[in-house]
Design an enzyme around this catalytic site. Structure first.
Site, PDB file in Angstrom:
ATOM      1  N   VAL A  78       0.833  -1.204   0.000  1.00  0.00           N
ATOM      2  CA  VAL A  78       0.000   0.000   0.000  1.00  0.00           C
ATOM      3  C   VAL A  78       0.864   1.248   0.000  1.00  0.00           C
ATOM      4  O   VAL A  78       0.580   2.224  -0.700  1.00  0.00           O
ATOM      5  CB  VAL A  78      -0.961  -0.008   1.213  1.00  0.00           C
ATOM      6  CG1 VAL A  78      -1.586   1.367   1.420  1.00  0.00           C
ATOM      7  CG2 VAL A  78      -2.054  -1.054   1.015  1.00  0.00           C
ATOM      8  N   GLU A  79       1.956   1.227   0.774  1.00  0.00           N
ATOM      9  CA  GLU A  79       2.773   2.426   0.918  1.00  0.00           C
ATOM     10  C   GLU A  79       3.577   2.764  -0.341  1.00  0.00           C
ATOM     11  O   GLU A  79       3.597   3.925  -0.773  1.00  0.00           O
ATOM     12  CB  GLU A  79       3.728   2.265   2.105  1.00  0.00           C
ATOM     13  CG  GLU A  79       3.046   2.294   3.463  1.00  0.00           C
ATOM     14  CD  GLU A  79       2.493   3.660   3.823  1.00  0.00           C
ATOM     15  OE1 GLU A  79       2.916   4.656   3.206  1.00  0.00           O
ATOM     16  OE2 GLU A  79       1.618   3.723   4.703  1.00  0.00           O
ATOM     17  N   THR A  80       4.245   1.784  -0.933  1.00  0.00           N
ATOM     18  CA  THR A  80       5.187   2.118  -2.020  1.00  0.00           C
ATOM     19  C   THR A  80       5.172   1.144  -3.187  1.00  0.00           C
ATOM     20  O   THR A  80       6.056   1.214  -4.051  1.00  0.00           O
ATOM     21  CB  THR A  80       6.632   2.178  -1.476  1.00  0.00           C
ATOM     22  OG1 THR A  80       7.021   0.868  -1.019  1.00  0.00           O
ATOM     23  CG2 THR A  80       6.768   3.177  -0.342  1.00  0.00           C
TER      24      THR A  80
END
Length: 362
Positions: free
Chosen positions: A136-138
């Site tokens: 989700v983050e990167t």
């Protein structure tokens, strides 16, 4: 980089390439004075140098290299609420539970299966949750941000948008993050102008803020240093350690589905604690939201509301582990997306498809 940041970056580049003879566009915006000429910045430098045992001249030299990023305050200013921007769980979910991210997650998990298993054994956090966070983050390191952390943090520390409803609190937070970022650079002898990250100053595969890195990042590959940019092992171990420190309970489910009793349902009472687990299964059931598979749950629960644009909201029941995911990002949508992405990647590794959670509507 997000599409908006990419658009902003393109606009800045285009403006830089305009002929010198082009007439500058008139603006009423006041010019930002150099940080060295601002009394508030100098007071911060003196206080930070004393509190963190840093050289004040070194701090001045680093801030002299900081560039104001006008797009960052704009991105931090909440957009006016309109019908078109109403929260919509389905739209939010589709941004993250999609083929590109799932395929990248399978590749990441396969490449780092031993490290993920070791992190799960060490910290009690499932590999699927760690994979969900980094995805989700990167997208597993594909988009870690391309703005200098020094620039974003100094912009937010000293020019946080006053239109924000919690401007004073948020500015103080970013001043603390800037102080930690520079303190870490001083201690490591590293160049603070080099790290790149998001428009909020988060960096690395797991998008850690400087204070989170200081408190919870670990050297999980055993090479004597913590590198959240280039070491997947350090990122994996650090995410797992973060969750352990924020209350993850090994073996506990993340969500249950509720069955509603319209005659008993008291949504007003159930939603008062928001995402904080506050009701026993028996209390929740008595208030008209029966956690179908969670009546034997050993802890407290929360009824999580998910907006669906113009349609009625729907609900899931969150446990302590759901709440722990929100310690990474204070959003029930975020927590559910992390959980579902991890489940989808785990299923794809086995050649199957995960069954999406179907939040219930009363």
């Amino acid at each position: 980089m997000t599409p908006l940041l990419r658009l902003l970056a393109t606009s800045v580049l285009t403006a830089a390439l305009l002929p010198a003879c082009a007439a500058p566009k008139k603006t009423d915006a006041p010019q930002r004075p150099p940080l060295s000429q601002r009394a508030d910045v100098q007071n911060w430098v003196a206080d930070t140098a004393q509190r963190n045992n840093l050289d004040a001249q070194w701090l001045q030299a680093q801030l002299a290299q900081a560039r104001f990023l006008p797009q960052v305050p704009r991105l931090m200013t909440p957009a006016p609420k309109t019908t078109s921007t109403a929260p919509d769980w389905a739209s939010y979910r589709n941004r993250f539970i999609e083929p590109i991210r799932i395929r990248a997650g399978v590749q990441f998990w396969n490449e780092h299966a031993d490290t993920l298993a070791r992190a799960e054994a060490t910290y009690g956090v499932p590999a699927s949750i760690i994979v969900g966070i980094i995805g989700v983050e990167t997208i597993y390191g594909r988009h870690m941000g391309n703005l200098r952390v020094l620039d974003t943090l100094s912009t937010l520390a000293f020019d946080f948008p006053q239109a924000h409803p919690r401007a004073a609190q948020r500015q103080a937070y970013f001043q603390g993050e800037l102080a930690q970022f520079l303190s870490t650079a001083w201690a490591q002898g590293s160049d603070p102008t080099l790290p790149l990250g998001s428009y909020a100053g988060a960096a690395g595969l797991g998008q850690f803020m400087p204070t989170s890195q200081e408190k919870w990042a670990v050297d999980f590959d055993g090479d004597g240093q913590i590198d959240l940019f280039n070491s997947a092992a350090d990122a994996i171990g650090s995410v797992a350690h973060y969750f352990q420190a924020h209350g993850w309970i090994s073996g506990l489910p993340v969500v249950y589905l509720p069955a509603f009793d319209p005659e008993k349902l008291d949504l007003a009472t159930l939603l008062v604690p928001d995402i904080l687990p506050s009701f026993t299964p028996e209390q929740m059931s008595a208030l008209g939201a029966h956690p179908e598979e969670g009546m034997g749950h050993p802890g407290l629960l929360a009824l999580i509301e998910l907006k669906n644009g113009r349609n009625p909201p729907s609900y899931v029941v969150g446990t302590q582990n759901f709440y722990t995911i929100t310690r990474y990002n204070w959003s029930s949508y975020y927590a559910l997306a992390v959980y579902e992405l991890g489940e989808a990647v785990a299923a794809a590794r086995q050649g199957t498809s995960s069954v999406p959670i179907q939040p219930r509507t009363p």
